[in-house]
Scaffold this motif. Structure first.
Motif, mmCIF file in Angstrom:
data_model
loop_
_atom_site.group_PDB
_atom_site.id
_atom_site.type_symbol
_atom_site.label_atom_id
_atom_site.label_comp_id
_atom_site.label_asym_id
_atom_site.label_seq_id
_atom_site.Cartn_x
_atom_site.Cartn_y
_atom_site.Cartn_z
ATOM 1 N N VAL A 50 118.751 60.752 -18.107
ATOM 2 C CA VAL A 50 119.687 60.371 -16.810
ATOM 3 C C VAL A 50 120.036 61.825 -17.213
ATOM 4 O O VAL A 50 119.946 62.344 -15.453
ATOM 5 N N VAL A 51 119.571 62.682 -17.926
ATOM 6 C CA VAL A 51 120.014 64.725 -17.245
ATOM 7 C C VAL A 51 118.904 64.321 -16.206
ATOM 8 O O VAL A 51 118.522 65.982 -15.820
ATOM 9 N N LEU A 52 117.324 64.882 -16.843
ATOM 10 C CA LEU A 52 116.110 64.812 -16.143
ATOM 11 C C LEU A 52 116.547 64.500 -14.056
ATOM 12 O O LEU A 52 115.655 64.757 -13.474
ATOM 13 N N THR A 53 116.162 62.483 -14.735
ATOM 14 C CA THR A 53 117.007 62.690 -13.269
ATOM 15 C C THR A 53 118.119 62.997 -12.293
ATOM 16 O O THR A 53 117.278 63.797 -11.539
ATOM 17 N N VAL A 54 119.255 63.803 -13.525
ATOM 18 C CA VAL A 54 120.252 64.157 -12.499
ATOM 19 C C VAL A 54 119.984 65.393 -11.573
ATOM 20 O O VAL A 54 119.924 65.780 -10.850
ATOM 21 N N ALA A 55 118.732 66.183 -12.024
ATOM 22 C CA ALA A 55 118.418 68.068 -12.027
ATOM 23 C C ALA A 55 117.322 67.558 -11.221
ATOM 24 O O ALA A 55 117.274 68.428 -10.054
ATOM 25 N N VAL A 56 116.475 66.622 -10.615
ATOM 26 C CA VAL A 56 115.580 66.296 -9.574
ATOM 27 C C VAL A 56 115.927 65.242 -8.609
ATOM 28 O O VAL A 56 115.852 66.241 -7.971
ATOM 29 N N TYR A 57 117.456 65.286 -8.919
ATOM 30 C CA TYR A 57 118.050 65.396 -7.036
ATOM 31 C C TYR A 57 118.958 66.354 -6.407
ATOM 32 O O TYR A 57 118.087 65.914 -5.892
ATOM 33 N N ARG A 58 119.209 67.071 -7.631
ATOM 34 C CA ARG A 58 119.873 68.143 -7.362
ATOM 35 C C ARG A 58 118.751 69.319 -6.703
ATOM 36 O O ARG A 58 118.990 69.366 -5.189
ATOM 37 N N VAL A 59 117.138 68.921 -7.135
ATOM 38 C CA VAL A 59 116.407 69.532 -6.703
ATOM 39 C C VAL A 59 116.157 69.607 -5.435
ATOM 40 O O VAL A 59 115.512 70.019 -4.562
ATOM 41 N N GLY A 67 124.021 67.765 2.083
ATOM 42 C CA GLY A 67 124.330 68.109 0.840
ATOM 43 C C GLY A 67 124.559 66.927 -0.733
ATOM 44 O O GLY A 67 122.723 66.256 -0.492
ATOM 45 N N ALA A 68 125.023 66.746 -1.295
ATOM 46 C CA ALA A 68 125.092 65.574 -2.573
ATOM 47 C C ALA A 68 125.260 64.503 -1.413
ATOM 48 O O ALA A 68 124.577 63.778 -2.286
ATOM 49 N N GLY A 69 125.558 64.385 -0.158
ATOM 50 C CA GLY A 69 126.073 62.608 0.047
ATOM 51 C C GLY A 69 124.646 62.684 0.658
ATOM 52 O O GLY A 69 124.508 61.361 1.025
ATOM 53 N N GLY A 70 124.067 63.929 1.267
ATOM 54 C CA GLY A 70 122.679 63.515 2.260
ATOM 55 C C GLY A 70 122.286 62.592 0.735
ATOM 56 O O GLY A 70 120.871 62.261 1.083
ATOM 57 N N GLY A 71 121.436 64.047 0.285
ATOM 58 C CA GLY A 71 120.918 63.374 -1.005
ATOM 59 C C GLY A 71 118.899 64.078 0.221
ATOM 60 O O GLY A 71 118.684 63.960 0.383
ATOM 61 N N ALA A 72 118.404 62.666 -1.328
ATOM 62 C CA ALA A 72 116.577 63.108 -1.377
ATOM 63 C C ALA A 72 116.487 61.452 -0.284
ATOM 64 O O ALA A 72 115.671 61.747 -0.067
ATOM 65 N N GLY A 73 117.324 60.856 -0.439
ATOM 66 C CA GLY A 73 117.629 59.632 0.751
ATOM 67 C C GLY A 73 116.729 59.491 2.357
ATOM 68 O O GLY A 73 116.704 59.032 2.641
ATOM 69 N N GLY A 74 117.800 61.191 2.018
ATOM 70 C CA GLY A 74 117.652 60.853 3.802
ATOM 71 C C GLY A 74 115.940 61.726 3.965
ATOM 72 O O GLY A 74 115.555 61.802 5.436
ATOM 73 N N ARG A 75 115.213 61.760 4.063
ATOM 74 C CA ARG A 75 113.906 62.391 3.797
ATOM 75 C C ARG A 75 112.389 61.488 3.441
ATOM 76 O O ARG A 75 111.363 61.230 3.438
ATOM 77 N N GLY A 76 113.600 59.769 3.393
ATOM 78 C CA GLY A 76 112.586 58.522 2.942
ATOM 79 C C GLY A 76 112.264 58.191 2.010
ATOM 80 O O GLY A 76 110.802 58.475 0.922
ATOM 81 N N PHE A 77 112.841 58.777 1.235
ATOM 82 C CA PHE A 77 112.456 59.200 -0.354
ATOM 83 C C PHE A 77 112.359 58.221 -1.004
ATOM 84 O O PHE A 77 111.968 57.603 -1.821
ATOM 85 N N GLY A 78 113.503 56.872 -0.378
ATOM 86 C CA GLY A 78 113.093 55.171 -0.502
ATOM 87 C C GLY A 78 114.468 54.624 -0.969
ATOM 88 O O GLY A 78 115.346 55.714 -0.915
ATOM 89 N N PRO A 79 114.741 53.576 -1.487
ATOM 90 C CA PRO A 79 115.978 53.375 -1.668
ATOM 91 C C PRO A 79 116.804 53.964 -3.004
ATOM 92 O O PRO A 79 115.774 53.336 -3.951
#
Length: 102
Positions: A50-59, A67-79
């Protein structure tokens, strides 16, 4: 059709061999002593995942420019409901292999 005693004893020996093979993994309790209390190894691996996933999400959020709302999902990262739990399992399994595999 009656089963001969030879076939029955072979089945019993086979069942005993399979049972012995299955319980061989129970020889070592996968636990860690923390201040006198024993915690299972998988608990630490889940926390690390969980901690590493949060770190990957932040990166990924920082790299995508959102921002935190857009996240990595904005570039087609998947659901995110599929990707992030899968990432937790992957990283927890890697932590298990690195730290607790004997």
């Amino acid at each position: 059709m009656p089963v001969s005693t030879r076939q029955g004893s072979a089945r019993a020996r086979g069942a005993a061999a399979v049972s012995g093979w299955l319980v061989a993994g129970c020889a070592h309790a996968p636990s860690v002593n923390v201040l006198g209390a024993y915690f299972p190894d998988w608990l630490f691996c889940i926390v690390a995942g969980v901690v590493l996933t949060v770190a990957v999400y932040r990166v990924l959020a920082r790299l995508s420019g959102g921002g935190a709302g857009g996240g990595a999902g904005g570039r087609g990262f998947g659901p995110p409901a599929v990707v992030y739990p899968t990432l937790v399992v992957l990283l927890a399994s890697i932590a298990w292999l690195i730290f607790f595999q004997q």
